[in-house]
Design a protein around this motif. Structure first.
Motif, short mmCIF file in Angstrom:
data_model
loop_
_atom_site.label_atom_id
_atom_site.label_comp_id
_atom_site.label_asym_id
_atom_site.label_seq_id
_atom_site.Cartn_x
_atom_site.Cartn_y
_atom_site.Cartn_z
N PRO A 1 -9.85 13.15 60.74
CA PRO A 1 -9.33 11.94 61.32
C PRO A 1 -10.45 10.11 61.91
CG PRO A 1 -8.40 13.60 62.83
CD PRO A 1 -8.92 13.97 61.32
N ILE A 2 -11.27 10.88 62.23
CA ILE A 2 -12.35 10.19 62.37
C ILE A 2 -13.80 9.91 61.00
CG2 ILE A 2 -14.66 9.47 64.45
CD1 ILE A 2 -12.76 11.38 66.38
N PHE A 3 -13.75 8.76 61.15
CA PHE A 3 -14.60 9.20 59.72
C PHE A 3 -15.28 7.11 59.17
CE2 PHE A 3 -10.95 7.92 57.54
CZ PHE A 3 -11.62 6.98 56.43
N LYS A 4 -15.99 7.17 58.76
CA LYS A 4 -16.95 5.79 58.57
C LYS A 4 -17.33 5.96 56.80
CE LYS A 4 -18.32 1.36 58.59
NZ LYS A 4 -17.33 0.40 59.14
N GLU A 5 -16.99 5.02 56.09
CA GLU A 5 -17.49 5.28 54.56
C GLU A 5 -18.21 3.25 54.72
OE1 GLU A 5 -14.00 7.78 52.35
OE2 GLU A 5 -14.05 5.44 51.82
N LEU A 6 -19.31 3.40 53.36
CA LEU A 6 -20.10 2.53 53.07
C LEU A 6 -21.19 3.35 52.41
CD1 LEU A 6 -22.32 2.34 57.22
CD2 LEU A 6 -20.06 1.20 56.09
N PRO A 7 -20.98 1.75 51.13
CA PRO A 7 -21.79 2.21 49.98
C PRO A 7 -23.40 1.97 50.17
CG PRO A 7 -21.41 -0.58 50.84
CD PRO A 7 -20.40 0.51 51.28
N LEU A 8 -23.59 3.38 48.93
CA LEU A 8 -25.00 3.78 49.44
C LEU A 8 -25.61 2.92 48.41
CD1 LEU A 8 -25.64 6.44 49.70
CD2 LEU A 8 -26.48 6.72 47.26
N PRO A 9 -27.15 2.18 49.10
CA PRO A 9 -27.37 0.71 49.20
C PRO A 9 -28.14 0.99 47.21
CG PRO A 9 -28.66 1.78 50.67
CD PRO A 9 -27.53 3.25 49.78
N SER A 10 -27.36 2.57 45.97
CA SER A 10 -27.98 1.95 45.05
C SER A 10 -26.84 1.45 44.50
CB SER A 10 -28.53 3.05 44.43
OG SER A 10 -26.63 4.16 44.45
N ARG B 1 -15.30 6.73 71.28
CA ARG B 1 -16.37 6.74 71.32
C ARG B 1 -16.88 6.95 70.17
NH1 ARG B 1 -15.47 7.45 76.75
NH2 ARG B 1 -15.58 9.71 76.37
N GLU B 2 -16.03 8.11 69.50
CA GLU B 2 -16.66 8.53 68.61
C GLU B 2 -16.08 8.39 67.05
OE1 GLU B 2 -18.15 11.91 68.96
OE2 GLU B 2 -17.78 12.21 66.49
N SER B 3 -15.72 7.07 66.87
CA SER B 3 -15.90 6.19 66.01
C SER B 3 -16.65 5.36 66.18
CB SER B 3 -13.98 5.12 66.48
OG SER B 3 -12.78 6.41 66.23
N GLU B 4 -17.04 4.88 67.15
CA GLU B 4 -18.16 3.36 67.17
C GLU B 4 -19.17 4.72 66.87
OE1 GLU B 4 -18.36 0.78 67.74
OE2 GLU B 4 -16.29 0.36 67.36
N ALA B 5 -19.34 5.91 67.00
CA ALA B 5 -20.75 6.61 66.93
C ALA B 5 -20.84 6.63 65.58
CB ALA B 5 -20.61 7.94 68.13
N VAL B 6 -20.04 7.37 65.09
CA VAL B 6 -19.72 7.98 63.27
C VAL B 6 -20.60 6.76 63.09
CG1 VAL B 6 -18.86 8.11 62.03
CG2 VAL B 6 -17.96 9.81 63.55
N LYS B 7 -19.31 5.53 63.32
CA LYS B 7 -20.47 3.59 62.44
C LYS B 7 -21.68 3.98 62.58
CE LYS B 7 -19.14 -0.64 62.62
NZ LYS B 7 -18.77 -1.96 62.97
N ARG B 8 -21.97 3.47 63.71
CA ARG B 8 -23.33 3.43 64.36
C ARG B 8 -23.97 4.73 63.27
NH1 ARG B 8 -23.07 4.06 68.78
NH2 ARG B 8 -23.84 5.95 69.23
N ASP B 9 -24.44 5.56 63.13
CA ASP B 9 -24.78 6.66 62.62
C ASP B 9 -24.32 7.11 61.04
OD1 ASP B 9 -24.43 10.13 64.98
OD2 ASP B 9 -25.20 8.07 65.22
N THR B 10 -23.56 6.72 60.40
CA THR B 10 -23.48 5.94 59.21
C THR B 10 -24.70 4.87 58.85
OG1 THR B 10 -20.95 6.81 59.37
CG2 THR B 10 -22.19 6.07 57.36
N GLU B 11 -24.11 3.90 59.78
CA GLU B 11 -24.93 2.64 59.18
C GLU B 11 -26.68 3.21 59.22
OE1 GLU B 11 -21.57 -0.88 60.83
OE2 GLU B 11 -23.48 -0.42 62.24
#
Length: 845
Positions: free
Chosen positions: A265-274, A65-75
């Motif tokens: 251990p729980i993280f999500k990386e996404l590229p910055l829109p720039s 659940r925490e992984s899904e929450a981190v992914k959602r908030d990062t997006e």
């Protein structure tokens, strides 16, 4: 032989179960108690194992659940930054266009840039550079140092330049890319003069694709995260921006001094829109602790140990359990009496007629609260004032045990004064010793039931009135006894009360003749009879000289008997109208054929003139040569043969016309499509030759026989061919388009099944859409001298043969290049078959 229950039960057990049962019976009671104690102990151990497994499962579930929450908030953060950067880029592009199109100077640029940067805290500065990298104007963002206060002690890393080691800085690389590609570009991240992590957006200033410089918008990474990460997201998780070297440029969570930013251990990386190598990283943290450190876990272990200890001491409390069971029996009897009427209002009274209990349903019915009813003695507050004596008498009957078994119907007054009907049932309250302690009364509101009963009675009366007022005869006859169970006014008017009228209308549909229609055991009707109906039938009653449309079905009468219901509607007037319509249709067919031949009269005269002229010439020639005695026998025979051939030709023409126009009853017979087409083409050829129109016919071989009236089908083909020839002739088309194609082919479609399709295709001007919609209407015609009955008659003939007719225009792109009329005649074709060699004939003008 007596029945042994134990031996019967033992026979139902498997061999293993029998062994275990025998072993258990061989043990002593003390050993049985010892073994019985192991069951709860094992249950406790299994419970402890289940708790451990549950903790492990919940821990994994929490991580997911925490992984899904981190992914959602990062997006969410990525989407917020993308929208902001895209909006700023559009505004800067518009300013760059204004510089070129409007020719604004530096003062106007500063005004526009200041207004733009005032509400954008993420911008540190906006700079206008010319093509030689010279600063023309610069505006700092809100909260940052202005260009007038900038230090000139060293090179500004925010301006494009080449470092001392010969490597261009990030701004220079972005400047070169924009100059080369003529489009916006984001630079890599770097530290500005204030040692703040920033990156730049370079927007080209183009005049007719000529490069005149760039607009540089410098973004602060810290401000982007500070102002555009939603507050609820930053409260839940840490959001950081990482550069290409995996260095943290800024994070919403401040690290303690001396500590390094570590990846959780729980993280999500996404590229910055720039799209400049920066990465947006969201990190989550576990909120629960480990299994060993969990206090709840040790509490469960302690409770399990305590449970084991309590199980070991359970045998000491057996005597106390007997006393508790005695108290529970009294409580269970009381509760069971209440539960028996849980859906209704319940009232308990003691032996002194004092109310000791009311349930919520009783309070809801009367409107009085429990406090207002408990302890009250007669007269009760829900008794209507005008019914005290009646209710007191009913109460005495209850106390004396003389209440009616079906309950008593009473009037009950609510607290607001309204009255409703209720039915009360009384039962005595008996304690475990068999002594009566009071009475339990259940009350049901029957106001709605009485209203429904009255409505049903009124509905039955209305239904009977409707049946009596029907013009159709409705009758119900018992199948077994042939007894007339119901007959409405129309039936009695026509047939009286005699069931023979029902039998006369039903004919062979009566099920009384079948022994299988009734179940011999129960006397109920067979299920399939009551579920199906019968097709409507038309019956002629000779005694009344009337036709009836009869509909019948079987039903189960109110007493369970099988009955047949008939509805007979008088259709005498409709049958007379149908007969008149059939006669009119036959006359219309003959009239149409006569009109067709009348229109072709000149062509027929011309066609007959040729053989008659030839006969005259042959006869005159033979007379002249016989007078001169200058003819041989062979020449005379040849001339006579030619004369006879021409006379036969004229006779055939007259015979075909006579068969076509003579009045006869429609007769369906097995007919050949080839012969029908040949006759129609030969008759239509007279009109086609007069109008200088050619016809090409194609008839597939091995066609099945058609069960049709050949004259009527020939009439349809004649009408379609004549209409096509008139359309071509009236349009004045050239010779290349003055031809008609007649095709007869077998087809098979899921909708129509097997059928033979007749199609007439011309190269004429086609039909307008409004004509296609109305062309089958009676007396509608596009011809100045037309009567408007031809196509309507064709449609009636085709549909009387269970076929269909349709018309459609032919298109070449958007232009209409012809029209096709097609009609179908159903035949038995199980599947499509390839057509063989066709009969091909052609008549040229």
């Amino acid at each position: 032989m007596p029945f042994d229950l134990k031996s019967a039960a033992s026979r139902l057990l498997t061999p293993t179960q029998r062994q275990l049962t025998g072993w258990w019976r061989r043990q002593s009671p003390s050993r049985q108690d010892r073994f019985a104690t192991l069951g709860p102990l094992i249950s406790v151990l299994l419970f402890l194992a289940a708790i451990i497994a549950a903790f492990w499962y919940l821990r994994n579930e929490e991580i997911e659940r925490e992984s899904e929450a981190v992914k959602r908030d990062t997006e969410i953060v990525q989407q917020q930054l993308r929208l902001r950067l895209s909006e700023n880029q559009q505004q800067l592009t518009q300013i760059a266009r204004d510089i070129v199109s409007r020719g604004i100077d530096t003062a106007e640029f500063r005004a526009q840039a200041s207004s733009f940067a005032r509400d954008r805290q993420e911008l540190t500065q906006i700079t206008w550079l010319n093509a030689r990298r010279e600063r023309r104007a610069s505006v700092s963002g809100a909260g940052f140092q202005t260009d007038s206060q900038a230090s000139d002690s060293g090179p500004d890393p925010s301006l494009p330049a080449v470092a001392a080691n010969g490597q261009p800085n990030a701004a220079e690389l972005a400047f070169q890319i924009v100059k080369e590609k003529r489009r916006e570009h984001y630079s890599a991240s770097f530290s500005d003069a204030n040692n703040t992590a920033v990156f730049q957006l370079h927007v080209p200033v183009l005049d007719r694709n000529n490069f005149h410089g760039v607009l540089v918008a410098e973004y602060s990474v810290e401000s982007l995260l500070r102002y555009y990460v939603p507050h609820e997201v930053s409260n839940r998780h840490a959001i950081a921006v990482i550069d290409a070297r995996d260095q943290v440029l800024f994070s919403t969570v401040t690290q303690m001094p001396g500590q390094r930013f570590q990846r959780t251990p729980i993280f999500k990386e996404l590229p910055l829109p720039s799209n400049n190598g920066l990465v947006l990283r969201g990190q989550g943290y576990r909120t629960s602790i480990g299994l060993i450190s969990n206090t709840l876990f040790w509490m469960v272990v302690a409770l399990s140990v305590l449970t084991v200890w309590m199980l070991l001491g359970t045998w000491k409390h057996m005597r106390r359990r007997m006393h508790i069971q005695s108290a529970l029996i009294n409580e269970t009897n009381f509760r069971r009496a209440m539960e028996n009427s849980m859906l209704t209002g319940m009232r308990a009274m003691d032996m002194d007629s004092r109310i000791s209990y009311v349930n919520p349903a009783f309070c809801a019915m009367t409107g009085f609260s429990e406090a207002e009813l408990i302890g009250r003695k007669p007269p009760f507050p829900y008794w209507p004032p005008d019914r005290y004596e009646e209710n007191a008498r009913l109460l005495q009957q209850e106390i004396q045990g003389r209440s009616p078994a079906g309950g008593a119907e009473v009037k009950v007054m609510r607290k607001d004064g309204t009255i409703f009907d209720a039915r009360m049932y009384v039962s005595p309250l008996i304690d475990p010793k068999g002594k009566q302690t009071g009475w339990m009364t259940s009350m049901t509101n029957i106001t709605e039931a009485k209203r429904v009963r009255d409505q049903l009675s009124a509905s039955h009366e209305r239904f009977t009135t409707v049946l009596e007022g029907l013009d159709a005869a409705v009758s119900v006859l018992s199948v077994q006894q042939s007894e007339l169970l119901f007959a409405n006014r129309s039936y009695r008017l026509w047939f009286g009360a005699d069931p023979s009228g029902h039998a006369m209308l039903a004919g062979s549909q009566m099920a009384a003749e079948s022994d299988e229609a009734v179940d011999d055991y129960s006397g109920l009707p067979a299920q399939h009879l009551t579920e199906i109906g019968s097709d409507p039938r038309e019956v002629f009653v000779e005694s009344l000289q009337m036709w009836f449309d009869v509909r019948a079905r079987y039903l189960q009468w109110t007493d369970g008997r099988l009955a047949q219901m008939l509805i007979a509607t008088d259709i005498t007037a409709r049958r007379h109208a149908e007969e008149q319509q059939a006669l009119a249709a036959a006359k219309s067919q003959v009239t149409s054929r006569l009109m067709t031949m009348g229109e072709m009269a000149s062509s027929v005269a011309h066609e007959l003139n040729q053989p008659l002229t030839a006969i005259t010439n042959y006869c005159n020639g033979m007379v002249s040569r016989v007078r001169d005695d200058n003819i041989r026998k062979e020449d005379l025979l040849t001339a006579l043969e030619k004369t006879a051939k021409q006379a036969q030709r004229a006779g055939q023409i007259i015979h075909r016309i006579r068969n076509f126009v003579k009045r006869s009853e429609p007769q369906r017979q097995p007919s050949s499509a080839t012969e029908i087409v040949e006759d129609a083409v030969e008759l239509a050829g007279i009109e086609l030759r007069r109008r200088n129109v050619a016809i090409h016919s194609y008839v597939a071989q091995r066609l099945p026989q058609l069960l049709v009236d050949p004259i009527l089908i020939e009439q349809v083909l004649m009408n379609l061919l004549k209409n096509a020839a008139e359309a071509i002739d009236n349009a004045g088309l050239p010779t290349s388009r003055r031809h008609i194609e007649l095709r007869v082919v077998p087809k098979h479609t899921p909708e129509l099944g097997g059928h033979v399709e007749f199609s007439v295709t011309d190269m004429g001007p086609g039909l307008p859409d409004e004509v296609i919609e109305r062309m089958y209407e009676a007396f509608f015609s596009t011809k100045s001298d037309g009567m408007g009955i031809g196509l309507g008659l064709c449609r009636s003939i085709v549909e009387s043969h269970q076929g269909r007719i349709r018309a459609e225009n032919l298109y070449n792109g958007a232009a209409i290049v012809g029209c096709r009329f097609a009609f179908t005649i159903p035949v038995d074709i199980p599947r499509p078959e390839p057509s063989g060699n066709a009969l091909n004939t052609a008549a040229t003008p």
